[in-house]
Design a protein around this motif. Structure first.
Motif, PDB file in Angstrom:
ATOM      1  N   GLN A   1      -8.234  -3.218   4.331  1.00 58.37           N
ATOM      2  CA  GLN A   1      -8.723  -3.507   2.984  1.00 58.37           C
ATOM      3  C   GLN A   1      -9.871  -2.564   2.603  1.00 58.37           C
ATOM      4  O   GLN A   1      -9.957  -2.113   1.452  1.00 58.37           O
ATOM      5  CB  GLN A   1      -9.187  -4.969   2.908  1.00 58.37           C
ATOM      6  CG  GLN A   1      -9.371  -5.479   1.492  1.00 58.37           C
ATOM      7  CD  GLN A   1      -9.792  -6.925   1.470  1.00 58.37           C
ATOM      8  OE1 GLN A   1     -10.792  -7.310   2.079  1.00 58.37           O
ATOM      9  NE2 GLN A   1      -9.018  -7.754   0.758  1.00 58.37           N
ATOM     10  N   ALA A   2     -10.713  -2.243   3.569  1.00 62.14           N
ATOM     11  CA  ALA A   2     -11.817  -1.308   3.306  1.00 62.14           C
ATOM     12  C   ALA A   2     -11.293   0.057   2.878  1.00 62.14           C
ATOM     13  O   ALA A   2     -11.816   0.680   1.946  1.00 62.14           O
ATOM     14  CB  ALA A   2     -12.686  -1.175   4.554  1.00 62.14           C
ATOM     15  N   LEU A   3     -10.251   0.530   3.568  1.00 60.24           N
ATOM     16  CA  LEU A   3      -9.653   1.822   3.214  1.00 60.24           C
ATOM     17  C   LEU A   3      -9.080   1.792   1.804  1.00 60.24           C
ATOM     18  O   LEU A   3      -9.203   2.768   1.041  1.00 60.24           O
ATOM     19  CB  LEU A   3      -8.554   2.185   4.218  1.00 60.24           C
ATOM     20  CG  LEU A   3      -8.998   2.422   5.667  1.00 60.24           C
ATOM     21  CD1 LEU A   3      -7.779   2.650   6.561  1.00 60.24           C
ATOM     22  CD2 LEU A   3      -9.945   3.610   5.768  1.00 60.24           C
TER      23      LEU A   3
ATOM     24  N   ALA B   1       0.846  -1.202   0.000  1.00 61.14           N
ATOM     25  CA  ALA B   1       0.000   0.000   0.000  1.00 61.14           C
ATOM     26  C   ALA B   1       0.883   1.254   0.000  1.00 61.14           C
ATOM     27  O   ALA B   1       0.598   2.226  -0.701  1.00 61.14           O
ATOM     28  CB  ALA B   1      -0.919  -0.005   1.216  1.00 61.14           C
ATOM     29  N   PHE B   2       1.967   1.213   0.789  1.00 59.79           N
ATOM     30  CA  PHE B   2       2.924   2.330   0.824  1.00 59.79           C
ATOM     31  C   PHE B   2       3.553   2.544  -0.552  1.00 59.79           C
ATOM     32  O   PHE B   2       3.836   3.681  -0.959  1.00 59.79           O
ATOM     33  CB  PHE B   2       4.012   2.023   1.867  1.00 59.79           C
ATOM     34  CG  PHE B   2       5.122   3.030   1.916  1.00 59.79           C
ATOM     35  CD1 PHE B   2       4.937   4.265   2.514  1.00 59.79           C
ATOM     36  CD2 PHE B   2       6.372   2.749   1.350  1.00 59.79           C
ATOM     37  CE1 PHE B   2       5.965   5.206   2.555  1.00 59.79           C
ATOM     38  CE2 PHE B   2       7.400   3.673   1.390  1.00 59.79           C
ATOM     39  CZ  PHE B   2       7.193   4.912   1.994  1.00 59.79           C
ATOM     40  N   GLN B   3       3.745   1.442  -1.293  1.00 57.13           N
ATOM     41  CA  GLN B   3       4.366   1.510  -2.616  1.00 57.13           C
ATOM     42  C   GLN B   3       3.358   1.866  -3.712  1.00 57.13           C
ATOM     43  O   GLN B   3       3.704   1.809  -4.893  1.00 57.13           O
ATOM     44  CB  GLN B   3       5.025   0.163  -2.944  1.00 57.13           C
ATOM     45  CG  GLN B   3       6.204  -0.173  -2.038  1.00 57.13           C
ATOM     46  CD  GLN B   3       6.661  -1.614  -2.217  1.00 57.13           C
ATOM     47  OE1 GLN B   3       5.856  -2.527  -2.385  1.00 57.13           O
ATOM     48  NE2 GLN B   3       7.978  -1.827  -2.167  1.00 57.13           N
ATOM     49  N   ASN B   4       2.132   2.219  -3.321  1.00 57.67           N
ATOM     50  CA  ASN B   4       1.061   2.546  -4.275  1.00 57.67           C
ATOM     51  C   ASN B   4       0.640   1.342  -5.124  1.00 57.67           C
ATOM     52  O   ASN B   4       0.056   1.505  -6.193  1.00 57.67           O
ATOM     53  CB  ASN B   4       1.458   3.706  -5.205  1.00 57.67           C
ATOM     54  CG  ASN B   4       1.272   5.054  -4.538  1.00 57.67           C
ATOM     55  OD1 ASN B   4       0.554   5.178  -3.554  1.00 57.67           O
ATOM     56  ND2 ASN B   4       1.925   6.070  -5.063  1.00 57.67           N
ATOM     57  N   LYS B   5       0.913   0.143  -4.621  1.00 53.60           N
ATOM     58  CA  LYS B   5       0.486  -1.080  -5.310  1.00 53.60           C
ATOM     59  C   LYS B   5      -0.793  -1.580  -4.648  1.00 53.60           C
ATOM     60  O   LYS B   5      -0.806  -2.597  -3.942  1.00 53.60           O
ATOM     61  CB  LYS B   5       1.604  -2.133  -5.246  1.00 53.60           C
ATOM     62  CG  LYS B   5       2.881  -1.696  -5.977  1.00 53.60           C
ATOM     63  CD  LYS B   5       3.998  -2.715  -5.823  1.00 53.60           C
ATOM     64  CE  LYS B   5       5.266  -2.253  -6.559  1.00 53.60           C
ATOM     65  NZ  LYS B   5       6.399  -3.201  -6.361  1.00 53.60           N
ATOM     66  N   THR B   6      -1.850  -0.821  -4.881  1.00 49.05           N
ATOM     67  CA  THR B   6      -3.100  -1.048  -4.147  1.00 49.05           C
ATOM     68  C   THR B   6      -3.721  -2.405  -4.453  1.00 49.05           C
ATOM     69  O   THR B   6      -4.176  -3.108  -3.538  1.00 49.05           O
ATOM     70  CB  THR B   6      -4.098   0.080  -4.469  1.00 49.05           C
ATOM     71  OG1 THR B   6      -3.455   1.341  -4.250  1.00 49.05           O
ATOM     72  CG2 THR B   6      -5.330  -0.005  -3.599  1.00 49.05           C
ATOM     73  N   ASN B   7      -3.765  -2.797  -5.701  1.00 48.81           N
ATOM     74  CA  ASN B   7      -4.378  -4.091  -6.064  1.00 48.81           C
ATOM     75  C   ASN B   7      -3.646  -5.251  -5.407  1.00 48.81           C
ATOM     76  O   ASN B   7      -4.280  -6.185  -4.883  1.00 48.81           O
ATOM     77  CB  ASN B   7      -4.382  -4.272  -7.587  1.00 48.81           C
ATOM     78  CG  ASN B   7      -5.365  -3.335  -8.276  1.00 48.81           C
ATOM     79  OD1 ASN B   7      -6.383  -2.960  -7.693  1.00 48.81           O
ATOM     80  ND2 ASN B   7      -5.071  -2.954  -9.502  1.00 48.81           N
ATOM     81  N   GLU B   8      -2.300  -5.189  -5.445  1.00 46.23           N
ATOM     82  CA  GLU B   8      -1.512  -6.264  -4.821  1.00 46.23           C
ATOM     83  C   GLU B   8      -1.747  -6.294  -3.309  1.00 46.23           C
ATOM     84  O   GLU B   8      -1.856  -7.373  -2.717  1.00 46.23           O
ATOM     85  CB  GLU B   8      -0.020  -6.069  -5.111  1.00 46.23           C
ATOM     86  CG  GLU B   8       0.367  -6.258  -6.574  1.00 46.23           C
ATOM     87  CD  GLU B   8       0.375  -4.940  -7.335  1.00 46.23           C
ATOM     88  OE1 GLU B   8      -0.493  -4.079  -7.047  1.00 46.23           O
ATOM     89  OE2 GLU B   8       1.241  -4.774  -8.210  1.00 46.23           O
TER      90      GLU B   8
END
Length: 591
Positions: free
Chosen positions: A507-509, A475-482
């Motif tokens: 996950q909701a966020l 999430a920090f790496q902007n890899k939201t889907n992963e």
């Protein structure tokens, strides 16, 4: 002899004070016979003590010995200095259902203000004490008509509010604010209790009409300021901006108010008007600092809204800004932002690192260097070069001990250790940060510490916690889907472990970031259903309420979520905001 006299005086005073305390104790306990007996003695010794007089009258009335109270009051009111006790005498008649004599006394009390205007203080308070609001209003109004130095608008405003005369109340508050601008903050708080977030609310309409009328009759920046403030309360920032521009055009001394409005717009996610304001600041400001700050905020908004295929346009904007303003210490904020953009949005980590290392060669203060190093450390974490990142963070701690940025660097050390799976070292750093002077850092540290502590003992291999920290890093790496996929794995493979609630919430966020709102709401509902006694249930209710209110357009469901916090989670940090939003959705004009 002098010593003996002083000693006797002290003993006498102490005995007198004991008698007064005894009398008050009897009165508080409702033993009015004994209280009356004591207050009679005290009044005989000190007949001008108003506290004893009031308690004596109160004791008579509690015992329903109204005739004795009347006799006592008639003696008092025969003296000019006790004229304000005419109100007490009138109220005593009222208790006897003798309204004719009661009204006569009230009229006499009001007439006494004509003879001695300073009587208004005691007379008006006496009327208010007995909830005789109309008479209290007449007293203040009369005194103000007799003495132009008197200003009782604040007292009148409170009385008008209690009477339900909202228009009169608003006018009095505004008149007082005009008379004494130093109390404007307090006046706003008082007025805000009668307003709602709804511009169509009855009180909001009344207040707006009053301000517009005043503006027409007597141009005054105060009325523009109050209109702007009203529009901000109603979240109508475009109209607030119109007022702020009018204020600046008449008094072009500072753009601070317009800058503050821009920040409000950003906080409220009103990006359209925020961009309009930042562009205005860029075109209007004469000082470099305001221009650069506005450019920085504008490009941050544009980056968030920009589709990935158009990132080159953002990069060009940065380059144009550096061509216009140069790359030196005053543009440092823009340089750090550019490095962050290259690394986190375009995956040009090498270019970003090289650019920021070049920035470090500029003549910068230790604090400015620390800000660059903080970003360089983050870019290394992005690349999973954890040990190299720790070097930068540690340098900041060593060079700027006990500063806020040093504490921020320590938190990054803890977070990096957590990403690596070194939970023990992370926890030791977080223990230190719990007492950070920065409340935000302290809160973040406590949250991460609880996450580690609550989940490190369930599994000796800490498999679930490692998976969760991996999702956090993604999430920090902007890899939201992963990140969402890894959290799904946590939820499927560790169903019986306490980390499930955290995984659902995280996950909701992330779903919300991707505008998958139904999936986000489902996660919040699962937390509410399955972890009702957990620490995240109020977070889930509040975020669900915001989701229904701001994005799903379901105000009734939003009210239900806020209501749960109000009635079942009064200790929640969201309690005040939930109550405010609940009342606004209900259409209250709160008073």
């Amino acid at each position: 002899m002098k010593f003996l006299f002083a000693l006797c005086l002290i003993v006498s005073f102490n005995l007198f004070a004991q008698d007064a305390n005894l009398a008050m104790d009897y009165f508080k306990k409702g033993d009015y016979e004994k209280a009356l007996h004591e207050y009679k003695k005290l009044n005989a010794k000190s007949p001008s003590n108003t506290n004893y007089i009031n308690q004596l009258i109160g004791s008579y009335q509690q015992l329903e010995r109204y005739n004795e109270a009347e006799e006592f009051l008639l003696k008092l009111t025969s003296y000019k200095e006790f004229a304000p006790y005419l109100v007490e005498l009138g109220f005593n008649y009222q208790l006897k259902n003798d309204l004719e004599n009661a009204n006569l006394c009230y009229k006499k009390a009001l007439n006494n203000i004509s003879l001695r205007p300073t009587f208004v203080f005691a007379i008006a308070r006496a009327f208010q004490k007995h909830s005789l609001l109309n008479e209290a209003v007449l007293a203040y109004e009369k005194a103000m008509s007799l003495n132009s130095d008197f200003n009782f608008n604040i007292q009148l405003a409170q009385l008008y509010g209690e009477q339900g005369h909202v228009e009169k109340m608003f006018n009095s508050y505004l008149d007082f604010a005009q008379y004494n601008p130093g109390v404007l903050g307090d006046i706003k708080r008082r007025i805000n209790e009668f307003l709602s977030d709804n511009e169509e609310g009855e009180n909001n309409i009344i207040f707006r009409k009053i301000l517009l009328k005043k503006l027409q009759q007597e141009p005054n920046l105060l009325w523009n300021q109050m209109l702007s403030w009203l529009f901000i309360q109603q979240k109508d920032l475009k109209k607030a901006f119109v007022q702020e521009k009018a204020i600046y055009n008449r008094q072009p001394e500072s753009l601070n108010r317009i800058q503050e409005l821009a920040i409000v717009a950003v906080d409220e996610n009103k990006n359209g008007i925020a961009k309009e304001i930042f562009n205005y600041l860029i075109n209007t400001a004469q000082d470099l600092e305001t221009k650069l700050s506005s450019h920085y905020n504008l490009i941050q908004l544009e980056t968030k809204e920009c589709p990935k295929e158009d990132y080159r346009l953002i990069e060009e904007k940065y380059q144009n800004l550096f061509e216009e303003f140069g790359a030196f210490s005053q543009t440092l904020e823009l340089q750090i932002a550019y490095g962050h953009f290259l690394a986190f949005y375009t995956d040009k980590t090498k270019e970003a690192t090289k650019y920021l290392e070049k920035t470090l060669q500029l003549p910068l203060s230790e604090l400015q260097k620390a800000r660059v190093k903080l970003e360089l450390g983050d870019i290394l974490v992005l690349q999973k070069k954890f040990n190299q990142a720790l070097i930068y963070y540690t340098q900041i701690q060593r060079n700027l001990k006990n500063s806020t940025i040093s504490q921020e660097a320590r938190f990054r050390v803890a977070k990096t250790s957590y990403y690596k799976g070194d939970f023990q070292w992370a926890e030791s750093q977080l223990n230190i940060l719990k007492s950070s002077t920065s409340q935000l850092i302290a809160n973040d540290a406590l949250y991460l510490k609880l996450l580690i502590t609550d989940n490190k003992y369930e599994d000796s291999l800490q498999t679930a916690l490692k998976l969760y920290s991996k999702a956090d890093l993604l999430a920090f790496q902007n890899k939201t889907n992963e990140a969402i996929s890894v959290l799904t794995k946590v939820l499927e493979e560790h169903k019986m472990e306490p980390i499930v609630a955290q995984a659902l919430y995280k996950q909701a966020l992330l779903y919300q970031e991707k505008h998958q709102l139904e999936k986000a709401s489902e996660n919040y509902k699962k937390i509410i259903s399955n972890f009702r006694d957990g620490i995240l249930v109020d977070d889930a209710y509040f975020n669900l309420g915001l989701l229904y209110e701001q994005q799903l357009d379901q105000p009734d469901k939003a009210k239900e979520s806020y209501e749960q916090i109000i009635f079942n989670h009064a200790d929640s940090i969201f309690f005040v905001e939930a109550r405010k939003r609940y009342r606004a959705l209900r259409g209250d004009a709160i008073n």
